[in-house]
Design a protein around this motif. Structure first.
Motif, PDB file in Angstrom:
ATOM      1  N   MET A   1      19.845 -57.392 -10.488  1.00  0.00           N
ATOM      2  CA  MET A   1      19.423 -57.169  -9.798  1.00  0.00           C
ATOM      3  C   MET A   1      19.303 -55.812  -9.001  1.00  0.00           C
ATOM      4  N   SER A   2      18.035 -54.957  -8.770  1.00  0.00           N
ATOM      5  CA  SER A   2      18.029 -53.938  -7.770  1.00  0.00           C
ATOM      6  C   SER A   2      18.299 -53.537  -6.905  1.00  0.00           C
ATOM      7  N   PRO A   3      18.748 -52.069  -6.408  1.00  0.00           N
ATOM      8  CA  PRO A   3      19.176 -52.062  -5.119  1.00  0.00           C
ATOM      9  C   PRO A   3      17.904 -52.892  -4.057  1.00  0.00           C
ATOM     10  N   ALA A   4      17.768 -53.080  -2.797  1.00  0.00           N
ATOM     11  CA  ALA A   4      16.986 -52.946  -1.919  1.00  0.00           C
ATOM     12  C   ALA A   4      16.024 -51.584  -1.519  1.00  0.00           C
ATOM     13  N   ALA A   5      15.430 -51.829  -0.902  1.00  0.00           N
ATOM     14  CA  ALA A   5      14.621 -50.952  -1.065  1.00  0.00           C
ATOM     15  C   ALA A   5      15.004 -49.561  -0.013  1.00  0.00           C
ATOM     16  N   GLY A   6      15.473 -48.544  -0.083  1.00  0.00           N
ATOM     17  CA  GLY A   6      15.641 -47.805   1.087  1.00  0.00           C
ATOM     18  C   GLY A   6      17.818 -47.312   0.897  1.00  0.00           C
ATOM     19  N   THR A   7      18.266 -48.946   0.244  1.00  0.00           N
ATOM     20  CA  THR A   7      19.784 -49.024   0.513  1.00  0.00           C
ATOM     21  C   THR A   7      19.535 -47.304  -0.525  1.00  0.00           C
ATOM     22  N   ASP A   8      21.620 -47.736   0.046  1.00  0.00           N
ATOM     23  CA  ASP A   8      22.095 -46.258  -1.107  1.00  0.00           C
ATOM     24  C   ASP A   8      22.550 -46.435  -1.956  1.00  0.00           C
ATOM     25  N   VAL A   9      23.194 -46.277  -3.093  1.00  0.00           N
ATOM     26  CA  VAL A   9      23.887 -46.366  -4.461  1.00  0.00           C
ATOM     27  C   VAL A   9      24.504 -45.302  -4.775  1.00  0.00           C
ATOM     28  N   GLN A  10      26.245 -45.665  -4.698  1.00  0.00           N
ATOM     29  CA  GLN A  10      27.213 -44.547  -4.954  1.00  0.00           C
ATOM     30  C   GLN A  10      27.286 -44.720  -6.686  1.00  0.00           C
ATOM     31  N   VAL A  11      27.060 -43.584  -6.802  1.00  0.00           N
ATOM     32  CA  VAL A  11      27.478 -43.867  -8.658  1.00  0.00           C
ATOM     33  C   VAL A  11      28.329 -42.468  -8.902  1.00  0.00           C
ATOM     34  N   ASP A  12      29.063 -42.911 -10.287  1.00  0.00           N
ATOM     35  CA  ASP A  12      29.985 -41.485 -10.981  1.00  0.00           C
ATOM     36  C   ASP A  12      29.580 -41.711 -11.780  1.00  0.00           C
ATOM     37  N   VAL A  13      29.316 -39.964 -12.035  1.00  0.00           N
ATOM     38  CA  VAL A  13      28.488 -39.069 -12.892  1.00  0.00           C
ATOM     39  C   VAL A  13      29.008 -37.409 -13.518  1.00  0.00           C
ATOM     40  N   GLY A  14      30.411 -38.516 -14.495  1.00  0.00           N
ATOM     41  CA  GLY A  14      30.626 -36.703 -14.965  1.00  0.00           C
ATOM     42  C   GLY A  14      32.329 -36.837 -14.314  1.00  0.00           C
ATOM     43  N   GLY A  15      32.676 -37.905 -13.600  1.00  0.00           N
ATOM     44  CA  GLY A  15      33.826 -37.779 -12.769  1.00  0.00           C
ATOM     45  C   GLY A  15      33.374 -37.627 -11.692  1.00  0.00           C
ATOM     46  N   ARG A  16      31.806 -37.226 -11.197  1.00  0.00           N
ATOM     47  CA  ARG A  16      31.637 -36.658  -9.481  1.00  0.00           C
ATOM     48  C   ARG A  16      30.821 -38.222  -9.482  1.00  0.00           C
ATOM     49  N   THR A  17      30.784 -38.029  -8.037  1.00  0.00           N
ATOM     50  CA  THR A  17      30.395 -39.552  -6.843  1.00  0.00           C
ATOM     51  C   THR A  17      29.429 -39.097  -6.439  1.00  0.00           C
ATOM     52  N   LEU A  18      28.039 -39.653  -6.969  1.00  0.00           N
ATOM     53  CA  LEU A  18      27.031 -39.211  -6.078  1.00  0.00           C
ATOM     54  C   LEU A  18      26.653 -40.383  -5.395  1.00  0.00           C
ATOM     55  N   THR A  19      26.077 -39.853  -4.349  1.00  0.00           N
ATOM     56  CA  THR A  19      24.852 -41.331  -3.396  1.00  0.00           C
ATOM     57  C   THR A  19      23.414 -41.180  -3.986  1.00  0.00           C
ATOM     58  N   ILE A  20      22.716 -42.025  -4.470  1.00  0.00           N
ATOM     59  CA  ILE A  20      21.637 -42.092  -5.338  1.00  0.00           C
ATOM     60  C   ILE A  20      20.676 -42.664  -3.607  1.00  0.00           C
ATOM     61  N   SER A  21      19.680 -42.310  -3.071  1.00  0.00           N
ATOM     62  CA  SER A  21      18.981 -42.793  -2.270  1.00  0.00           C
ATOM     63  C   SER A  21      17.197 -42.839  -2.720  1.00  0.00           C
ATOM     64  N   ASN A  22      16.958 -44.434  -2.378  1.00  0.00           N
ATOM     65  CA  ASN A  22      15.480 -45.263  -2.695  1.00  0.00           C
ATOM     66  C   ASN A  22      15.054 -44.830  -3.674  1.00  0.00           C
ATOM     67  N   LEU A  23      15.402 -45.676  -4.655  1.00  0.00           N
ATOM     68  CA  LEU A  23      15.927 -45.151  -6.465  1.00  0.00           C
ATOM     69  C   LEU A  23      14.055 -46.305  -6.129  1.00  0.00           C
ATOM     70  N   ASP A  24      13.670 -47.369  -5.987  1.00  0.00           N
ATOM     71  CA  ASP A  24      12.231 -47.645  -5.608  1.00  0.00           C
ATOM     72  C   ASP A  24      11.015 -47.122  -4.826  1.00  0.00           C
TER      73      ASP A  24
END
Length: 306
Positions: A1-24
């Protein structure tokens, strides 16, 4: 299930934690392409893209509201840049000689975490200089020469392919090889590797002069097909050989970068067999979308300089 519109998602990329926003968020309305799909493209293409960005100061063009909204160029690392993003301070002077009265603090995109961070900022286009920086962030001499083939209507990619063969021959006369890349917009880019150090190395003024000389020579030989003059009024039906992108302050879209066009096209390295086919057949070449690029890379890898 994709995150709700406008929600932020934290992801680990190469050992770095990034906050990704507005995927939709839709960044390409014509095709419905979302920011999530753009992030996926850059993650998937990163193994072949990152070597083209390595050690190069990157100028971004950002479309925070999608390609039908306004965009802006960004050279300096923006406020809030993560501390782990590599940056380089370079003089604002075009010659990179340090005689200018200021500096620019560019990000260097040399890992997937930085690439993901930039894509999350809707930095669809990644433009780089023809020079790299050393480990201390000091600019070296250019390691390549680039000529941008820009068609004036009604000329198009077919005419660019024909002229690219002429440019290849002209560079060969000067003992230079070159690799073709579609621009993702209208034309083609040709990259010729150069030594960045040693007696034979040229500074940006030297590479600019060399590219201009090639362009002017071809305009003299083929005045009905080629122009080296920037005035757009003199370009209809001809291919403009833009030599100016070799200036120390100028940039060129990186191979595999997306473009902020109606469709999510990307600059794509070609083989010379493909260019030759495009010179023969008006329909043999096209600007490729990001999905087509991923399919191509999965099959062929990076054909740049193959």
């Amino acid at each position: 299930m994709s995150p709700a519109a406008g929600t932020d998602v934290q992801v680990d990329v190469g050992g770095r934690t990034l906050t990704i926003s507005n995927l939709d968020k839709v960044l390409y309305p014509r095709t419905g392409t979302t920011k999530g799909e753009v992030l996926h493209y850059y993650a998937q293409v990163s193994p072949v893209l990152l070597p083209h960005l390595a050690d190069r100061a990157v100028t971004r063009i950002r479309w925070p509201h999608g390609v039908e909204g306004s965009s802006f160029f960004e050279k300096n690392a923006p406020p809030g840049t993560p501390s782990w993003v590599r940056t380089a301070e370079v003089p604002t002077t075009g010659s990179r000689s340090g005689k200018g009265d200021g500096t620019l603090r560019f990000p260097i995109c040399d890992d997937l975490a930085t690439l993901t961070w930039l894509a999350n900022l809707a930095a669809l286009e990644l433009h780089v200089h023809q020079w790299t920086v050393d480990g201390d962030g000091v600019p070296r001499n250019p390691d390549r020469l680039v000529i941008d083939l820009d068609p004036g209507e009604p000329a198009g990619l077919h005419e660019c392919a024909q002229v690219a063969l002429l440019v290849r021959d002209a560079l060969a006369e000067r003992d230079l090889t070159c690799s073709p890349v579609t621009s993702g917009s209208k034309g083609l880019h040709l990259y010729a590797p150069l030594p960045a150090t040693g007696r034979e190395s040229l500074d940006s003024d030297g590479t600019t002069a060399l590219a201009k000389e090639v362009a002017e020579t071809l305009m003299e030989r083929h005045p009905d097909r080629v122009t080296s003059v920037m005035t757009k009024a003199k370009r209809p039906g001809k291919v403009f050989l833009d030599w100016s992108q070799n200036s120390g302050s100028k940039t060129t879209i990186s191979p595999y970068s997306l473009r902020g066009r109606e469709r999510p096209t990307a600059a794509t390295p070609l083989t010379w067999d493909e260019v030759e086919a495009g010179a023969e057949d008006d329909l043999a070449l096209e600007q490729l979308t990001m999905d087509q690029v991923l399919e191509r890379v999965a099959e062929l890898g990076d054909v740049f300089d193959a």
